[in-house]
Each structure stands twice: as structure tokens, then as C-alpha cells.
Design a protein around this motif. Sequence first.
Motif, PDB file in Angstrom:
ATOM      1  N   ALA A 426      86.098  83.722  82.065  1.00 39.71           N
ATOM      2  CA  ALA A 426      87.109  84.709  82.447  1.00 39.71           C
ATOM      3  C   ALA A 426      86.398  85.845  83.165  1.00 39.71           C
ATOM      4  CB  ALA A 426      87.873  85.228  81.233  1.00 39.71           C
ATOM      5  N   ALA A 427      87.128  86.529  84.032  1.00 38.83           N
ATOM      6  CA  ALA A 427      86.559  87.634  84.810  1.00 38.83           C
ATOM      7  C   ALA A 427      87.214  88.938  84.412  1.00 38.83           C
ATOM      8  CB  ALA A 427      86.750  87.387  86.310  1.00 38.83           C
ATOM      9  N   LEU A 428      86.457  90.028  84.551  1.00 37.76           N
ATOM     10  CA  LEU A 428      86.983  91.358  84.273  1.00 37.76           C
ATOM     11  C   LEU A 428      87.743  91.830  85.512  1.00 37.76           C
ATOM     12  CD1 LEU A 428      85.015  94.193  82.458  1.00 37.76           C
ATOM     13  CD2 LEU A 428      87.103  94.519  83.776  1.00 37.76           C
ATOM     14  N   THR A 429      88.984  91.395  85.587  1.00 36.24           N
ATOM     15  CA  THR A 429      89.839  91.704  86.722  1.00 36.24           C
ATOM     16  C   THR A 429      90.523  93.050  86.519  1.00 36.24           C
ATOM     17  OG1 THR A 429      91.688  90.595  85.662  1.00 36.24           O
ATOM     18  CG2 THR A 429      90.275  89.250  87.068  1.00 36.24           C
ATOM     19  N   GLY A 430      91.338  93.429  87.490  1.00 32.62           N
ATOM     20  CA  GLY A 430      92.112  94.643  87.349  1.00 32.62           C
ATOM     21  C   GLY A 430      93.055  94.595  86.160  1.00 32.62           C
ATOM     22  N   ASP A 431      93.590  93.390  85.859  1.00 30.73           N
ATOM     23  CA  ASP A 431      94.461  93.245  84.696  1.00 30.73           C
ATOM     24  C   ASP A 431      93.727  93.606  83.412  1.00 30.73           C
ATOM     25  OD1 ASP A 431      96.220  92.323  86.538  1.00 30.73           O
ATOM     26  OD2 ASP A 431      96.297  90.259  85.808  1.00 30.73           O
ATOM     27  N   VAL A 432      92.488  93.115  83.282  1.00 29.11           N
ATOM     28  CA  VAL A 432      91.697  93.401  82.089  1.00 29.11           C
ATOM     29  C   VAL A 432      91.380  94.894  82.025  1.00 29.11           C
ATOM     30  CG1 VAL A 432      89.530  92.926  80.878  1.00 29.11           C
ATOM     31  CG2 VAL A 432      90.736  91.080  82.055  1.00 29.11           C
ATOM     32  N   ALA A 433      91.065  95.486  83.178  1.00 27.84           N
ATOM     33  CA  ALA A 433      90.746  96.917  83.209  1.00 27.84           C
ATOM     34  C   ALA A 433      91.934  97.757  82.760  1.00 27.84           C
ATOM     35  CB  ALA A 433      90.313  97.319  84.614  1.00 27.84           C
TER      36      ALA A 433
END
Length: 815
Positions: A426-433
Amino acid sequence: MAVDLTADLDAMRALARSLVHGDPDAEDLVQDAALAALEHPPATDRPVRPWLATVLRNRWRMLYRGATRRAAREDVAVAERERDAAPQADDLLERARTLERLGAALVALEEPFRETVIRRYLDGESAAQIARALGVPAGTVRWRLKTGLDRLRVALDESSPRKRWQLALVAGAGVTVKTKSTSILVLVALLLLATAVAIGVVVLGVGRGGDTRKVQTATPASGSAPASGPPAPHVGATLGSAAAPELVDPLPGQGRAVVEPITAAGGAFAGRVINWSTGEGVAGAELTFSAGGDVITVNSGADGSFELATPTIATYALVSAMSDGFLPYAPEWQHSSVRLAAQANQRVRGLTVFLFPAVDYQGTVVDVDGKAVAGAKVRLLGSPQGEQALAGPATRWTSDKEGHFTFHAPDGAVLEAEHKRGRGRAALTGDVAITHQMVITLGDRASADVAITGRVVDERGAPEAGVLVRALPSAERPIDPAKEELRSMAFATSDADGKFTLAGVDDGEHHVTAEADDRAPAVIEKVKGGTRDLVLTLAVGEVLAGHVVDASGAAVPAFTLLVFEANGPLRELVSARSVVDARGRFSVHVDDGTYEVMASAPGWAPSAPTPASPGDDVTLRMSAGAVLRGKVVSAVDASPLPYARVMREARGGGASAQPANAGTVTRADGTFELTGIPPGPVSITIGAGGHHPRIEAGLMATEGAVLGPVTVKLKPLAPGETPTLELVGIGIKLSADPEGLRVDGTIPGGGAIAAGLVIGDHIVAVEGQDVAVIGLDGAIGLIRGQAGTFVRVTVRRDDKNVDISIERKPLQPQK
């Protein structure tokens, strides 16, 4: 240098105490004294420092008396336990193995960190003694000690869970309160408390994307729009175009740098360290600069301000920027992209260095059925910039019984979880931020972890050491398009023999580059993961130089330079560098060819992309551009949203410490001013913690215009809801290639499907403007607009150009 662990047991104990953060009672003393000082501050006419010293002494006496009585009661019980419970053989073995691993990690530690740690902990030298012996500032010694200890912790984490090796070191080191170390902590506390009481502010913590947990409230700058009054028009209204002078009181990070005359042979630089999430100053940040063998460390003040006085005329690199509670800016040694060229008798003032808060993200590992997975091993594969190479947060975690783990990482980082049930990423996307939540789903990965190995050499074939090598996944489709697998980049630095290993890449194709100062970058395309003995040849290349000026011809003293290689509408970034030079000068080494260069700077509209070749003396001209005023509010009750980030929708670049497109944040009343908007269509992105982000368009900027005020409404997230992007457009996904802008996907409900655009079409012009000239960013700016209006695109089909008019519509929220 070999280390004799048996002969230096006491020294290893001291090192162990540092690694496990010993002296817990001393830490309690500092915290108790701080609480007492802040709850009962002195009278305003009373000297702060003597009063603080009295508070600390009183707290120490209380702790000492309590500890003495407690020790008397516990001595008998402790003696009985020691007689009846000798250490178990397994415990002793674990302790021995941990010390062995610590010794091996110490021997493997790179210079200059190894020598500094050995001198401090094995030879017992103070930081001042080490500084005199090595001929460097004491601040540099302290930075090397911190970095060395951080690297040792990471090395021990690789071999054993942190709690396990810490317990082993504590058992062997005998961590107790020592008078000497306690007095040092008291001195540090005295200085910190003096600052805290003087400013009367306590910061409890901040989060990215507008998530705030703070005591103080930001105050609107003078001249800003008031919190009350008539409602502002929504984006799309016809707005004013008065002259747009430089703002008298710009938001942090929006002001222009200036040059001041001083009396100093070496010159100086001054600015502020800014919290990316709030725009407020970061107190106590440590900035380290280097030029040749000189290393200078400065610390920011209570408002984040700092000043660097340079002893010699040289170009200094920002080696690191660190502060507790923030992700460090600490790229590989000698590979910082932030450069400051000192000039005699001149100070460049108004610089901004950004730091990103180390937000607590909650990760969850689940299987394909969505059930929590305990005991999964999670690791950080890579981050987009590799800016935490010298110092950074932990990179490995283990999920608990609920499948949870807490981590810190920069935006764009890719994490991988591994368990007997499978592997997932998984990537630290804008959603995660925005949500602070990441879910990693285990499953069969389409590719295996492999490595790319090779050597870096010069034009004669001699090895090149200290070269930064990176592998970026090629832009083609993922290895398994059905799975849309996340791919991660990798970094390495060549050793004395020029050798490097890019570990943990997948078996797809990669774009491999090698970078070093005063050399043209070496690039090899389509390198298959698992390739061995790759050779990257660094050539001296040629110099592409120039200067950056404003409309009057005066030098712009601080800017981010972006150098692209253009192939049709495709713009491939060759070099990104933040430059501070009172003369506005820049120079980079490139291969022979034609490039496109541009410069961005806070408070200025970016320069137009300018063709340039080595040997040219390029002039990049910046203008004031337009200013956009506005307010960001909740779509539910129109309440203001503080610390929402507002940015131009445009390509970024450069170091996170000084990005090319930083944007701004809203005040406590939701208001903002975004400066330096270039003439043309205006498209901005807005995001705030706990809300859906959106892209707003529909304004046209002209030079000197003041646009607004506009009101942007953001919808709050429902519990457990995933953020989705709200925008108006024609409903296509684009990528650039040499033929034009390729349609990679269409969005249901968009005007593109109704107009007949299909995947694989190539757009060659927008509103009559060639995409090879305006690029992807320029094309998107023209495509954006108001709902109900039309945009004309030219599509290349069957060797013919076909003009198509497409309606702009509000699109269904896109992830």
C-alpha cells in the motif's frame, strides 16, 4: 578500526544506555519541572533563568528524598530476588548475542559516524574534545553522534525486534540515574523552559493536512479578509483585476526573499523553518550546512527563525533539517538539492525551510477476506525522494493481534506486509494523509523481490565513489495490469569500488540513474529487475547556466530550478535544485542536447518554460503574477476550515524542504492569499484534514490581477469514509508520450465518453495550442473550467487531426 568488546565493557554499557534512552528518572525530573514552570510562571519582572533553576533544584530534592526512602524499603527485597533468581541461560545468551550484533553494527557504521561514536563512548571523550581533535564544530559532532546512534538502532532493528534488544541492553548496561548525566539534562531543560516561559506557548502536536491538536490559535495577517461579513462569491464569478503589489504581510512561505547589505566577508542567510501543515514556525529545529570540509549547525528560534553566517565564500548545501515530531530532511551525504552560494557583504533574507510533521498513521494488515492478520512483518520499501537516508523514522513494524501497527513515513512511501497468508503493498497516498489510516491487503504478488547490481565509473573506467544511484519503475503498465500492483523505487550509494546494489526492486523494467555534483547524470532506460553488473558512466558533460530575474531585471535571490528533457509533450525531469544566490545565478551539468528550464520562487509567478542548451547563458524572467484571495469552509455549516492547504494544480519538484510549488494554508478563519499565479487559466487544489479534497477551476489570471475573494466548500468525511476528489472536467485520464497526450481511461458521466473519445486516442492540441509546446500541465489547465462550458481538443486519428468539442461536467468523485 577493530573494537574489543571485552576490554571496553563499560564503554559499551554507556553506548547501550544511549541506544535505549537511559536515565528515565532524569526525564521525569525535566517533565515535572516543565509542568510546574508552565502552571505557575514567575512574575513578569522576575528574571526567568534563576527562577527556573530554583524550580529544578526543588523538584530534584523531592525526587531524591523519595528515591532514597524507596531504595531503603526495596534493598532487602532486591537482594532476596538476586539470591533466588539468577539470570537464566537463555537471557545471558540473548544478552551476549545482542552485544555481538551491536559490536558488528559499530564496526560496519560508516565514517565519520563510526569514529565519532567510538571516541565518545569507547574512549570517553566529550563532544568538545572530539570537535577539537577532528577540527569540526561541536554542533557537527553532536549531529554525527545522533545520526550514528540512529543508524545503530536501525541495524539492531534489522536483526531483532526493538523491544527485545532494548531489554537485553538494559539488563547488561545497568541503566541507572547518574548525577553527571542528570545535571546535563537539567541544563538542557533550563534552556528549553526559559524559551517556553518567555513565549508563553505550549505546542501539543500537529498533524498533516490540516489536522491540528494545538493550544494557540493562528492570527490573520493584517489586511486579510475578516471572518464575518457578506458571503464571498464562489469560484467562477467575474472578479476584480486591480494591481497586485507584493503583500505587506504574506502568509508563511508566500513572501519573497530579498538581499540586504551587511558587513561580513563571508555573507549570511536568514529565514524560517515552517511546519508544512500549519504554516507556523518550528522552534528548536537543527539545520546543518556543509561546504567542502566545513560543517555549520544552527538552530531555529521560538518563531522558527534562523540565521547562517558563512565564514568563507563558498556554496553550502543544506545537509539536514531536523526537529522532534517532524520527518527529517536528511538525504544521502553530499546529495542535498538545496544549495546556498555565499556572497561577501550580502545577506539573503526571507528563506523558507519546510518540515513535515511525523504524523501517527494507523496501519492495518488484512487478508483477502478483510480479516485482520496478526504478526505480519511490515517494511518501508521506499519514498519518492529518499530524503530520510541519513536519519529517519523506523522502517519495520509487526502487526498486533488486531492487525494494527503505527508508523511514520513521508507522502508517497510504499509499505509492504508479509505473512504466511501472502504479501501485499500500500502507498501513503493523499487519502491516507487525510484519514491517517492505511490498509494493506495480503495476496499473491505478481513480482518477486530482486536486486539490480552494478558499478559507477568515469569516462576512463575508473570507479566513482559516493554516487547516488536510483531505480524508478518505468512508466509503462504494471507487470500485472489486472492487479495494478504498486511499484517502489530504490536508492543506493556507490562504494569505494564504484559498486552499488539496488535491493528490493521488482522484476519489471526500471529507469536507473546515477547523480553526482559537477557531472552530467548517467541514465539507462528499461533495466530489468535482477540485472547484474550494470555499468553507469558519469561524464563531465557540459554546463547549462543562467540567471533568474524579475520584471525589472533585478536578481531573484532564492528559487527552485527545474530542468526538463522535452520529447513532444513528455517532460522528463533531469535536474531539480533549490538555489539561494544573491546574484540569481545557477549552473548545472548536463549532457549535450536541448532542454527546457524554468524557475519557481515564493511570491513570484514561475518563469515560462525556456528552451536552453549547454553553453547558453539563459535568462529566466519571473513576474508578480496574480493573487488569489479566498476562504475555505465546510460544505455543511459554512464554518471556516483552518490549515487547509491551497496549491496551484501544477507540476512540483525540488526538495521537500523547498518545493517548487509549496502553496499556502488557510488561517484560523479559513481565509488565504495565494500569490504568484501565472497568467492563464487558474486551477487550484484544496485539501483539509477530515474532508474530501477538490480541484477548483474557472478563473482566468492576468498579470497584476487580484482575484477573489472566492469561497471553496469542502464536504466532511463520514466515519470510515474514503476521501474522493471532487472536480469539474471532461472525464479522461491522460499521460504524456512522444505522440501527444494519450487517453488512458474515461470516467463515466464525463463529456469525453459522450463526445466519442476512447482509450488510446492521442490529443495533440487543446484550444488550438500544440500540446508539444504547452506540455501536460498546460493542457490540463486549459481543459479544466466551469461546468456547462465546452473545450475544443484536437485528436489524431488515422493520420488525421479531428477537432472535438467536449462539455465540462461535474464528475463523480474519483479516488
